[in-house]
Write a protein that holds these residues in place. Structure first.
Motif, PDB file in Angstrom:
ATOM      1  N   ASP A 139      51.172  42.077  56.296  1.00 49.87           N
ATOM      2  CA  ASP A 139      51.944  41.954  57.532  1.00 49.87           C
ATOM      3  C   ASP A 139      50.962  41.739  58.688  1.00 49.87           C
ATOM      4  O   ASP A 139      49.940  42.417  58.772  1.00 49.87           O
TER       5      ASP A 139
ATOM      6  N   TYR B 142      51.023  41.037  63.004  1.00 41.15           N
ATOM      7  CA  TYR B 142      51.872  41.083  64.188  1.00 41.15           C
ATOM      8  C   TYR B 142      51.003  40.898  65.428  1.00 41.15           C
ATOM      9  O   TYR B 142      49.898  41.437  65.498  1.00 41.15           O
TER      10      TYR B 142
ATOM     11  N   GLN C 211      51.351  40.424  69.952  1.00 40.42           N
ATOM     12  CA  GLN C 211      52.181  40.376  71.163  1.00 40.42           C
ATOM     13  C   GLN C 211      51.302  39.983  72.335  1.00 40.42           C
ATOM     14  O   GLN C 211      50.146  40.406  72.435  1.00 40.42           O
TER      15      GLN C 211
ATOM     16  N   ALA D 213      55.982  37.433  71.187  1.00 44.12           N
ATOM     17  CA  ALA D 213      55.449  38.117  70.007  1.00 44.12           C
ATOM     18  C   ALA D 213      55.729  37.265  68.781  1.00 44.12           C
ATOM     19  O   ALA D 213      56.652  36.441  68.772  1.00 44.12           O
TER      20      ALA D 213
ATOM     21  N   GLU E 204      55.376  37.545  64.222  1.00 41.81           N
ATOM     22  CA  GLU E 204      55.107  38.384  63.064  1.00 41.81           C
ATOM     23  C   GLU E 204      55.194  37.527  61.809  1.00 41.81           C
ATOM     24  O   GLU E 204      56.043  36.645  61.703  1.00 41.81           O
TER      25      GLU E 204
ATOM     26  N   ASN F 108      54.758  38.002  57.403  1.00 42.54           N
ATOM     27  CA  ASN F 108      54.504  38.918  56.302  1.00 42.54           C
ATOM     28  C   ASN F 108      54.777  38.215  54.978  1.00 42.54           C
ATOM     29  O   ASN F 108      55.432  37.175  54.951  1.00 42.54           O
TER      30      ASN F 108
ATOM     31  N   ARG G  25      65.204  35.699  69.553  1.00 44.54           N
ATOM     32  CA  ARG G  25      64.440  35.980  68.344  1.00 44.54           C
ATOM     33  C   ARG G  25      64.846  34.968  67.287  1.00 44.54           C
ATOM     34  O   ARG G  25      66.029  34.711  67.078  1.00 44.54           O
TER      35      ARG G  25
ATOM     36  N   ASP H 127      63.933  34.099  63.125  1.00 43.68           N
ATOM     37  CA  ASP H 127      63.209  34.586  61.959  1.00 43.68           C
ATOM     38  C   ASP H 127      63.666  33.858  60.702  1.00 43.68           C
ATOM     39  O   ASP H 127      64.752  33.289  60.667  1.00 43.68           O
TER      40      ASP H 127
END
Length: 143
Positions: A2, A4, A6, A16, A18, A20, A53, A55
């Motif tokens: 993972d 991350y 920001q 930000a 991320e 993984n 957001r 994803d």
């Protein structure tokens, strides 16, 4: 794995990201999964915020000839989501939120209209659409 990060671009804009992923060794080779997300939040004026957001989650079963490993996260190859949030923070430690979310999958994963099955173990509900929309009103408190 993972990762991350920001970054506060300005006093009013934060970004930000991320990522993984991982793998599981199977009799058919490596079963791979990965995800990524990007976030943006803007403070419009105290106490109003908006956020976006996006994803995506992938799962790639291991394949050997005509056989492949079973999925363990999602029963499709990928799912993508986009969420927009309006956030009001009237006092320190309280967030009142309204969110709209759109989910889209590479195969039927969600339910719409008339659904086959009765929900029992013998006749489970059968997903019949690749997308869904949802609206959420919520409150989050922290101390």
């Amino acid at each position: 794995f993972d990762l991350y990060g920001q970054f506060d671009v300005t006093r009013w804009l934060s970004l930000a990201a991320e990522g993984n992923g991982g793998w599981e060794a199977t009799n058919f080779g490596n079963h791979i999964f990965a995800g990524m997300a990007g976030y943006a939040r803007a403070k419009l004026a105290d106490p109003f915020y908006i956020a976006l957001r996006a994803d995506r989650l992938w799962e790639l079963p291991a394949v050997e000839g005509a056989q492949e490993s079973e999925t363990f996260l999602i029963p499709v190859k990928h799912v993508t989501s986009l969420t927009g949030t309006v956030d009001v923070r009237p006092i320190q430690g309280l967030s009142l939120r309204l969110e709209y979310r759109h989910d889209r999958a590479s195969g039927d994963l969600f339910f719409a209209g008339d659904v086959t099955g009765d929900g029992s173990q013998a006749a489970p509900y059968i997903p019949n659409t690749r997308f869904q929309n949802s609206l959420l009103a919520g409150a989050v408190a922290w101390f």
